[in-house]
Write a protein that holds these residues in place. Structure first.
Motif, PDB file in Angstrom:
ATOM      1  N   VAL A 140      12.232  -5.355  -8.986  1.00 50.59           N
ATOM      2  CA  VAL A 140      11.728  -6.264 -10.010  1.00 50.59           C
ATOM      3  C   VAL A 140      10.532  -7.002  -9.433  1.00 50.59           C
ATOM      4  O   VAL A 140      10.561  -7.437  -8.273  1.00 50.59           O
ATOM      5  N   ALA A 141       9.489  -7.165 -10.244  1.00 49.98           N
ATOM      6  CA  ALA A 141       8.300  -7.883  -9.791  1.00 49.98           C
ATOM      7  C   ALA A 141       8.656  -9.345  -9.520  1.00 49.98           C
ATOM      8  O   ALA A 141       9.397  -9.973 -10.273  1.00 49.98           O
ATOM      9  N   GLY A 142       8.168  -9.872  -8.411  1.00 48.53           N
ATOM     10  CA  GLY A 142       8.412 -11.268  -8.066  1.00 48.53           C
ATOM     11  C   GLY A 142       9.611 -11.489  -7.166  1.00 48.53           C
ATOM     12  O   GLY A 142       9.876 -12.614  -6.764  1.00 48.53           O
ATOM     13  N   ARG A 143      10.364 -10.448  -6.852  1.00 54.65           N
ATOM     14  CA  ARG A 143      11.525 -10.583  -5.971  1.00 54.65           C
ATOM     15  C   ARG A 143      11.290  -9.779  -4.704  1.00 54.65           C
ATOM     16  O   ARG A 143      10.677  -8.703  -4.734  1.00 54.65           O
ATOM     17  N   LEU A 144      11.797 -10.275  -3.591  1.00 52.07           N
ATOM     18  CA  LEU A 144      11.655  -9.553  -2.333  1.00 52.07           C
ATOM     19  C   LEU A 144      12.719  -8.478  -2.176  1.00 52.07           C
ATOM     20  O   LEU A 144      12.470  -7.438  -1.588  1.00 52.07           O
ATOM     21  N   LEU A 145      13.914  -8.723  -2.675  1.00 56.35           N
ATOM     22  CA  LEU A 145      15.008  -7.754  -2.589  1.00 56.35           C
ATOM     23  C   LEU A 145      15.198  -7.081  -3.947  1.00 56.35           C
ATOM     24  O   LEU A 145      14.904  -7.671  -4.983  1.00 56.35           O
ATOM     25  N   PRO A 146      15.701  -5.853  -3.980  1.00 51.73           N
ATOM     26  CA  PRO A 146      15.922  -5.185  -5.270  1.00 51.73           C
ATOM     27  C   PRO A 146      17.006  -5.882  -6.088  1.00 51.73           C
ATOM     28  O   PRO A 146      17.785  -6.686  -5.568  1.00 51.73           O
ATOM     29  N   ASP A 147      17.029  -5.566  -7.382  1.00 48.82           N
ATOM     30  CA  ASP A 147      17.955  -6.223  -8.312  1.00 48.82           C
ATOM     31  C   ASP A 147      19.407  -5.944  -7.955  1.00 48.82           C
ATOM     32  O   ASP A 147      20.224  -6.842  -7.951  1.00 48.82           O
ATOM     33  N   ARG A 148      19.771  -4.724  -7.660  1.00 48.41           N
ATOM     34  CA  ARG A 148      21.151  -4.378  -7.299  1.00 48.41           C
ATOM     35  C   ARG A 148      21.171  -4.003  -5.826  1.00 48.41           C
ATOM     36  O   ARG A 148      21.022  -2.841  -5.476  1.00 48.41           O
ATOM     37  N   THR A 149      21.385  -4.987  -4.981  1.00 49.59           N
ATOM     38  CA  THR A 149      21.358  -4.739  -3.539  1.00 49.59           C
ATOM     39  C   THR A 149      22.486  -3.805  -3.135  1.00 49.59           C
ATOM     40  O   THR A 149      22.288  -2.866  -2.378  1.00 49.59           O
ATOM     41  N   LEU A 150      23.682  -4.056  -3.612  1.00 51.86           N
ATOM     42  CA  LEU A 150      24.826  -3.170  -3.396  1.00 51.86           C
ATOM     43  C   LEU A 150      25.191  -2.593  -4.761  1.00 51.86           C
ATOM     44  O   LEU A 150      25.799  -3.271  -5.591  1.00 51.86           O
ATOM     45  N   PRO A 151      24.794  -1.340  -5.060  1.00 51.06           N
ATOM     46  CA  PRO A 151      25.023  -0.796  -6.400  1.00 51.06           C
ATOM     47  C   PRO A 151      26.500  -0.531  -6.671  1.00 51.06           C
ATOM     48  O   PRO A 151      27.304  -0.393  -5.761  1.00 51.06           O
ATOM     49  N   GLN A 152      26.813  -0.453  -7.966  1.00 48.58           N
ATOM     50  CA  GLN A 152      28.180  -0.160  -8.390  1.00 48.58           C
ATOM     51  C   GLN A 152      28.432   1.341  -8.304  1.00 48.58           C
ATOM     52  O   GLN A 152      27.575   2.148  -8.654  1.00 48.58           O
ATOM     53  N   LEU A 153      29.618   1.731  -7.823  1.00 47.66           N
ATOM     54  CA  LEU A 153      29.989   3.136  -7.689  1.00 47.66           C
ATOM     55  C   LEU A 153      30.874   3.541  -8.868  1.00 47.66           C
ATOM     56  O   LEU A 153      31.952   2.971  -9.056  1.00 47.66           O
ATOM     57  N   PRO A 154      30.443   4.512  -9.676  1.00 49.60           N
ATOM     58  CA  PRO A 154      31.302   4.966 -10.778  1.00 49.60           C
ATOM     59  C   PRO A 154      32.339   5.969 -10.288  1.00 49.60           C
ATOM     60  O   PRO A 154      32.054   6.822  -9.458  1.00 49.60           O
ATOM     61  N   VAL A 155      33.563   5.839 -10.783  1.00 46.49           N
ATOM     62  CA  VAL A 155      34.641   6.782 -10.471  1.00 46.49           C
ATOM     63  C   VAL A 155      35.290   7.158 -11.793  1.00 46.49           C
ATOM     64  O   VAL A 155      35.781   6.298 -12.518  1.00 46.49           O
ATOM     65  N   ASP A 156      35.260   8.457 -12.112  1.00 44.83           N
ATOM     66  CA  ASP A 156      35.898   8.946 -13.327  1.00 44.83           C
ATOM     67  C   ASP A 156      37.224   9.595 -12.949  1.00 44.83           C
ATOM     68  O   ASP A 156      37.318  10.312 -11.972  1.00 44.83           O
ATOM     69  N   GLY A 157      38.214   9.336 -13.723  1.00 44.64           N
ATOM     70  CA  GLY A 157      39.540   9.885 -13.462  1.00 44.64           C
ATOM     71  C   GLY A 157      40.325   9.901 -14.748  1.00 44.64           C
ATOM     72  O   GLY A 157      39.794  10.196 -15.807  1.00 44.64           O
ATOM     73  N   GLY A 158      41.574   9.545 -14.664  1.00 39.00           N
ATOM     74  CA  GLY A 158      42.391   9.533 -15.854  1.00 39.00           C
ATOM     75  C   GLY A 158      43.712   8.839 -15.621  1.00 39.00           C
ATOM     76  O   GLY A 158      44.107   8.581 -14.492  1.00 39.00           O
ATOM     77  N   LEU A 159      44.351   8.511 -16.719  1.00 39.72           N
ATOM     78  CA  LEU A 159      45.713   7.980 -16.671  1.00 39.72           C
ATOM     79  C   LEU A 159      46.669   9.160 -16.650  1.00 39.72           C
ATOM     80  O   LEU A 159      46.413  10.189 -17.280  1.00 39.72           O
ATOM     81  N   PRO A 160      47.762   9.062 -15.901  1.00 33.79           N
ATOM     82  CA  PRO A 160      48.703  10.189 -15.870  1.00 33.79           C
ATOM     83  C   PRO A 160      49.328  10.428 -17.238  1.00 33.79           C
ATOM     84  O   PRO A 160      49.511   9.510 -18.025  1.00 33.79           O
ATOM     85  N   GLY A 161      49.633  11.690 -17.512  1.00 34.61           N
ATOM     86  CA  GLY A 161      50.243  12.057 -18.785  1.00 34.61           C
ATOM     87  C   GLY A 161      51.694  12.440 -18.594  1.00 34.61           C
ATOM     88  O   GLY A 161      52.142  12.740 -17.484  1.00 34.61           O
ATOM     89  N   ALA A 162      52.439  12.422 -19.686  1.00 39.71           N
ATOM     90  CA  ALA A 162      53.859  12.786 -19.633  1.00 39.71           C
ATOM     91  C   ALA A 162      54.250  13.500 -20.920  1.00 39.71           C
ATOM     92  O   ALA A 162      53.716  13.208 -21.989  1.00 39.71           O
TER      93      ALA A 162
END
Length: 168
Positions: free
Chosen positions: A68-90
């Motif tokens: 981002v303009a005007g900032r020394l460090l980036p906006d998301r210094t530690l980015p979020q990690l996406p994890v796709d999975g599921g709920l168990p079925g029965a």
């Protein structure tokens, strides 16, 4: 075609193929049967049929830092990690004896494995210095540091079907 151009083209095609392959992998569920045949024989009675599905979580590629303009460090210094999975079925089917006759009815619960989309928490920081100021002889000015925690996310739509019917 020059070797540098061929190498650059190969790197671009490989990067695109890796990006498409990373987004095209769906979350898988592994079926897990529960064997109760031996217990039925030993007890001399009909037991419910039980089966399940266990999801396999698949980590995705994190959304990188945004400058981002005007900032020394980036906006998301530690980015979020996406994890796709599921709920168990029965899938459970319980025989119910009829009041009249020798036939059986059943009660069934069917809860299929459902998709779950999650994002791990992230961190956004900003330094206590501003960008170089041309009016201040190119020196940065001081300011209060900023820190923000990006909240985790969980999205799913679970479903289940409970019913009673004839036969097993």
């Amino acid at each position: 075609m020059k070797p540098i151009t061929r190498g650059t083209l190969a790197a671009v095609v490989t990067g695109i193929a890796a990006a498409v392959g990373a987004t095209a992998t769906p979350a898988a569920a592994v079926p897990v049967p529960v064997p109760l045949g031996g217990a039925e024989t030993a007890l001399g009675m009909e037991l419910p049929e039980v089966a399940g599905e266990l999801p396999v979580p698949v980590p995705g590629a994190p959304d990188g830092p945004r400058y981002v303009a005007g900032r020394l460090l980036p906006d998301r210094t530690l980015p979020q990690l996406p994890v796709d999975g599921g709920l168990p079925g029965a899938d459970v089917r319980q025989p119910l004896p009829r009041v009249l006759g020798d036939q059986f009815d059943h009660a069934a619960l069917d809860a299929p494995a459902t998709e779950v989309r999650t994002l791990a928490p992230g961190l956004s920081l900003d330094a206590p210095l501003s960008a170089p100021d041309p009016d201040g002889f190119g020196l940065p000015t001081t300011r209060l540091p900023e820190a923000a925690v990006l909240t985790p996310l969980v999205q799913t739509v679970p479903a289940a079907d409970l019913g009673v019917g004839p036969g097993l």
